[in-house]
Write a protein that holds these residues in place. Structure first.
Motif, PDB file in Angstrom:
ATOM      1  N   ARG A   1       0.444 -40.483  21.718  1.00 56.37           N
ATOM      2  CA  ARG A   1      -0.001 -40.914  23.038  1.00 56.37           C
ATOM      3  C   ARG A   1      -1.258 -41.786  22.988  1.00 56.37           C
ATOM      4  NH1 ARG A   1       1.132 -39.273  28.155  1.00 56.37           N
ATOM      5  NH2 ARG A   1      -0.467 -39.728  29.719  1.00 56.37           N
ATOM      6  N   GLU A   2      -2.259 -41.381  22.192  1.00 56.56           N
ATOM      7  CA  GLU A   2      -3.536 -42.098  22.204  1.00 56.56           C
ATOM      8  C   GLU A   2      -3.445 -43.474  21.554  1.00 56.56           C
ATOM      9  OE1 GLU A   2      -4.009 -38.864  18.915  1.00 56.56           O
ATOM     10  OE2 GLU A   2      -2.963 -39.133  20.833  1.00 56.56           O
ATOM     11  N   ARG A   3      -2.331 -43.781  20.909  1.00 54.79           N
ATOM     12  CA  ARG A   3      -2.165 -45.094  20.292  1.00 54.79           C
ATOM     13  C   ARG A   3      -1.275 -46.019  21.118  1.00 54.79           C
ATOM     14  NH1 ARG A   3      -1.194 -43.556  13.870  1.00 54.79           N
ATOM     15  NH2 ARG A   3      -2.865 -41.985  13.713  1.00 54.79           N
TER      16      ARG A   3
ATOM     17  N   LEU B   1       8.225 -36.695  26.552  1.00 54.43           N
ATOM     18  CA  LEU B   1       6.783 -36.473  26.601  1.00 54.43           C
ATOM     19  C   LEU B   1       6.074 -37.061  25.384  1.00 54.43           C
ATOM     20  CD1 LEU B   1       6.981 -32.728  27.687  1.00 54.43           C
ATOM     21  CD2 LEU B   1       6.746 -34.730  29.185  1.00 54.43           C
ATOM     22  N   ARG B   2       5.061 -37.875  25.630  1.00 58.73           N
ATOM     23  CA  ARG B   2       4.254 -38.434  24.552  1.00 58.73           C
ATOM     24  C   ARG B   2       3.015 -37.559  24.372  1.00 58.73           C
ATOM     25  NH1 ARG B   2       8.472 -40.868  24.559  1.00 58.73           N
ATOM     26  NH2 ARG B   2       8.780 -43.002  23.826  1.00 58.73           N
ATOM     27  N   HIS B   3       3.017 -36.765  23.293  1.00 59.53           N
ATOM     28  CA  HIS B   3       1.923 -35.853  23.031  1.00 59.53           C
ATOM     29  C   HIS B   3       0.819 -36.549  22.232  1.00 59.53           C
ATOM     30  CE1 HIS B   3       4.758 -32.853  24.330  1.00 59.53           C
ATOM     31  NE2 HIS B   3       5.555 -33.091  23.311  1.00 59.53           N
ATOM     32  N   THR B   4      -0.359 -35.968  22.239  1.00 60.27           N
ATOM     33  CA  THR B   4      -1.405 -36.430  21.337  1.00 60.27           C
ATOM     34  C   THR B   4      -1.113 -35.899  19.942  1.00 60.27           C
ATOM     35  OG1 THR B   4      -2.823 -34.494  21.683  1.00 60.27           O
ATOM     36  CG2 THR B   4      -3.101 -36.345  23.215  1.00 60.27           C
ATOM     37  N   GLU B   5      -1.681 -36.563  18.952  1.00 59.32           N
ATOM     38  CA  GLU B   5      -1.497 -36.111  17.570  1.00 59.32           C
ATOM     39  C   GLU B   5      -2.032 -34.691  17.390  1.00 59.32           C
ATOM     40  OE1 GLU B   5      -2.925 -37.245  13.005  1.00 59.32           O
ATOM     41  OE2 GLU B   5      -3.444 -38.563  14.684  1.00 59.32           O
ATOM     42  N   GLU B   6      -3.192 -34.402  17.974  1.00 60.07           N
ATOM     43  CA  GLU B   6      -3.801 -33.083  17.840  1.00 60.07           C
ATOM     44  C   GLU B   6      -2.913 -31.988  18.424  1.00 60.07           C
ATOM     45  OE1 GLU B   6      -7.980 -30.756  19.012  1.00 60.07           O
ATOM     46  OE2 GLU B   6      -7.511 -32.709  19.883  1.00 60.07           O
ATOM     47  N   TYR B   7      -2.360 -32.253  19.606  1.00 63.58           N
ATOM     48  CA  TYR B   7      -1.531 -31.241  20.255  1.00 63.58           C
ATOM     49  C   TYR B   7      -0.266 -30.977  19.451  1.00 63.58           C
ATOM     50  CZ  TYR B   7       1.561 -28.952  23.579  1.00 63.58           C
ATOM     51  OH  TYR B   7       2.433 -28.066  24.171  1.00 63.58           O
ATOM     52  N   PHE B   8       0.425 -32.029  19.032  1.00 63.57           N
ATOM     53  CA  PHE B   8       1.685 -31.822  18.314  1.00 63.57           C
ATOM     54  C   PHE B   8       1.441 -31.182  16.950  1.00 63.57           C
ATOM     55  CE2 PHE B   8       5.495 -32.944  15.899  1.00 63.57           C
ATOM     56  CZ  PHE B   8       6.479 -32.564  16.797  1.00 63.57           C
ATOM     57  N   THR B   9       0.358 -31.576  16.282  1.00 61.70           N
ATOM     58  CA  THR B   9       0.035 -30.968  14.991  1.00 61.70           C
ATOM     59  C   THR B   9      -0.232 -29.478  15.159  1.00 61.70           C
ATOM     60  OG1 THR B   9      -0.905 -33.056  14.187  1.00 61.70           O
ATOM     61  CG2 THR B   9      -1.498 -31.057  12.989  1.00 61.70           C
ATOM     62  N   GLY B  10      -0.885 -29.123  16.260  1.00 62.46           N
ATOM     63  CA  GLY B  10      -1.118 -27.713  16.541  1.00 62.46           C
ATOM     64  C   GLY B  10       0.174 -26.946  16.722  1.00 62.46           C
TER      65      GLY B  10
ATOM     66  N   GLY C   1      -0.834 -45.896  10.468  1.00 63.75           N
ATOM     67  CA  GLY C   1      -1.769 -46.503  11.399  1.00 63.75           C
ATOM     68  C   GLY C   1      -1.169 -47.128  12.640  1.00 63.75           C
ATOM     69  N   ASP C   2       0.157 -47.087  12.780  1.00 64.75           N
ATOM     70  CA  ASP C   2       0.735 -47.642  13.998  1.00 64.75           C
ATOM     71  C   ASP C   2       1.001 -46.509  15.002  1.00 64.75           C
ATOM     72  OD1 ASP C   2       3.056 -46.426  13.106  1.00 64.75           O
ATOM     73  OD2 ASP C   2       4.111 -48.281  12.646  1.00 64.75           O
ATOM     74  N   SER C   3       1.828 -46.745  16.003  1.00 68.36           N
ATOM     75  CA  SER C   3       1.984 -45.740  17.066  1.00 68.36           C
ATOM     76  C   SER C   3       2.793 -44.530  16.630  1.00 68.36           C
ATOM     77  CB  SER C   3       2.620 -46.379  18.305  1.00 68.36           C
ATOM     78  OG  SER C   3       3.974 -46.752  18.060  1.00 68.36           O
ATOM     79  N   PHE C   4       3.514 -44.638  15.510  1.00 64.37           N
ATOM     80  CA  PHE C   4       4.358 -43.536  15.048  1.00 64.37           C
ATOM     81  C   PHE C   4       3.695 -42.741  13.931  1.00 64.37           C
ATOM     82  CE2 PHE C   4       7.597 -45.867  17.271  1.00 64.37           C
ATOM     83  CZ  PHE C   4       8.478 -44.878  17.713  1.00 64.37           C
ATOM     84  N   ILE C   5       3.963 -41.438  13.941  1.00 65.71           N
ATOM     85  CA  ILE C   5       3.584 -40.551  12.849  1.00 65.71           C
ATOM     86  C   ILE C   5       4.811 -39.716  12.501  1.00 65.71           C
ATOM     87  CG2 ILE C   5       2.187 -38.559  12.171  1.00 65.71           C
ATOM     88  CD1 ILE C   5      -0.054 -39.569  13.865  1.00 65.71           C
TER      89      ILE C   5
END
Length: 308
Positions: A201-203, A274-283, A298-302
Motif C-alpha cells: 500500500r505505501e508504495r 485489500l492493499r495492506h501495508t508491508e508491516e501489517y501483512f508481515t505481521g 524496491g517496486d510496488s510488489f513484494i
C-alpha cells in the motif's frame, strides 16, 4: 481429453454456486453485510469478465497485471533456487495471464523434477492452463476444486513424501489475511512451502490504483449478485473505497436477504482486493509461518516464500 483430479461435472454447477452464495453472505456489523467470497466471481457465466480485466490497455492490466509480471520475471530465478529437487507445483487459480511461465523458464534451466498441478474452480481456465503446460512437455495433473476444498481433494504425494510448492498471486488480497494464510498452510502440508505476492500500500498511488477497479462497478458483479436474487436496480450505485473494497446500499430486499437479517438501507460489501501495508501483512505471515523469505526489489510488489 484432460483428466482432472476431483472432477465431478455436477460439483461446481450453478446450484453449487447458488448454495455457496447463500451460505457466504453474513453480517459483519450492524447495517453491514459481507458478500466477498472470491470464487463466486468465477462461475462459468461470469468468468468472461475476468479475462477482459486482463486485456492490454485496461487500467487494471496497466496498474496490476503488468507490474506483477515484471516483478515475477526479476525474482523467479532466486525463488526457484529455494525449491527442492523434486516437488509438486500447485498453482492456485492460474487464470489466463500465464504468470507461471516465468517459473517454468527458470525451472527448465535446472535439473529439478516437478509435476504442475493447476487448481481452479472454473473448468475452462483449468483446461487452458493444463494445455499450456502440456504443450511445453511439462507433467500436468490439473485439479478442479475450490481452494477451500483442496486439502481434502489432494491425494497424498506418495511414499516418497514429495513436498508441495503452492503459488498464489494477488487473489490473496480477496481474502482476509488470517483466513487465506491458514488455508495455504494446510494446502502446503508438511515440509511444503507457499509463494504469495502482495502489492504494498505505501508504495502505491492509491488514487490511481482506485481507477484500476472503477471499471468493475459497471456490470462486473451482476452474475454474482443474481445468485442472491439482487438485480442492479436493487442497489444504489456501487462505490470503491480507498481500501479497494466495493460496496453498495440496498434499495430493495428479498427473502434471501431478509433471512440473513438484511434490510433496505444496509450496506452490502461485494468485493475486496485489500492493499495492506508491508508491516501489517508481515505481521500476519509471522502468526502462521515460523520461517519465510522475502523477495523485495524496491517496486510496488513484494513476494513471500512461506515455509512449513
Amino acid at each position: 481429453m484432460i483428466k482432472f483430479q476431483g472432477f465431478d461435472p455436477k460439483k461446481y454447477d450453478t446450484s453449487w454456486f447458488t448454495t455457496k452464495a447463500h451460505s457466504s453472505l453474513y453480517k459483519i456489523q450492524d447495517g453491514v453485510f459481507d458478500y466477498t467470497y472470491p470464487c463466486l466471481e468465477y462461475q462459468p457465466v461470469a468468468a468472461a469478465h475476468y479475462e477482459k480485466k486482463q486485456e492490454a490497455g485496461n487500467p487494471y492490466e496497466r496498474l496490476v497485471t503488468t507490474p506483477e509480471k515484471e516483478f515475477l520475471i526479476k525474482v523467479a530465478k532466486d525463488l526457484v533456487s529455494f525449491l527442492p529437487k523434486k516437488f509438486e507445483y500447485i498453482d492456485l487459480g492460474p487464470g489466463s495471464a500465464h504468470k507461471e511461465q516465468y517459473f517454468f523458464d527458470e525451472l527448465f534451466k535446472t535439473e529439478k523434477d516437478f509435476v504442475y498441478k493447476p487448481v481452479d474452480i472454473n473448468q475452462r481456465f483449468l483446461e487452458m492452463s493444463a494445455s499450456y503446460a502440456e504443450d511445453q512437455k511439462i507433467k500436468v495433473d490439473p485439479i478442479l476444486s475450490s481452494f477451500e476444498d483442496l486439502p481434502e481433494v489432494l491425494t497424498p504425494s506418495s511414499s516418497e513424501d514429495i513436498p508441495r510448492f503452492v503459488s498464489l498471486g494477488l487473489t490473496v488480497y480477496n481474502y482476509h489475511p488470517d483466513d487465506i494464510l491458514s488455508l495455504l498452510k494446510k494446502i502446503a502440508g508438511e515440509n511444503g512451502c507457499v509463494f504469495v505476492t502482495i502489492q504494498v500500500r505505501e508504495r502505491l498511488d492509491m488514487t490511481e490504483m482506485l481507477k484500476g477497479y472503477t471499471d468493475l462497478v459497471n456490470g462486473y458483479f451482476n452474475e454474482k449478485l443474481r445468485l442472491i436474487d439482487i438485480a442492479p436496480e436493487d442497489l444504489d450505485p456501487l462505490e470503491v473505497d480507498d481500501k479497494i473494497s466495493i460496496s453498495a446500499t440496498l434499495k430493495k430486499s428479498n427473502p434471501i436477504l431478509e433471512e440473513k437479517g438484511m434490510t433496505v438501507g444496509d450496506k452490502l460489501v461485494i468485493f475486496q482486493s485489500l492493499r495492506h501495508t508491508e508491516e501489517y501483512f508481515t505481521g500476519c505471515v509471522s502468526k502462521h509461518f515460523k520461517k519465510y523469505e522475502k523477495f523485495d526489489i524496491g517496486d510496488s510488489f513484494i513476494g513471500f516464500l512461506l515455509m512449513n
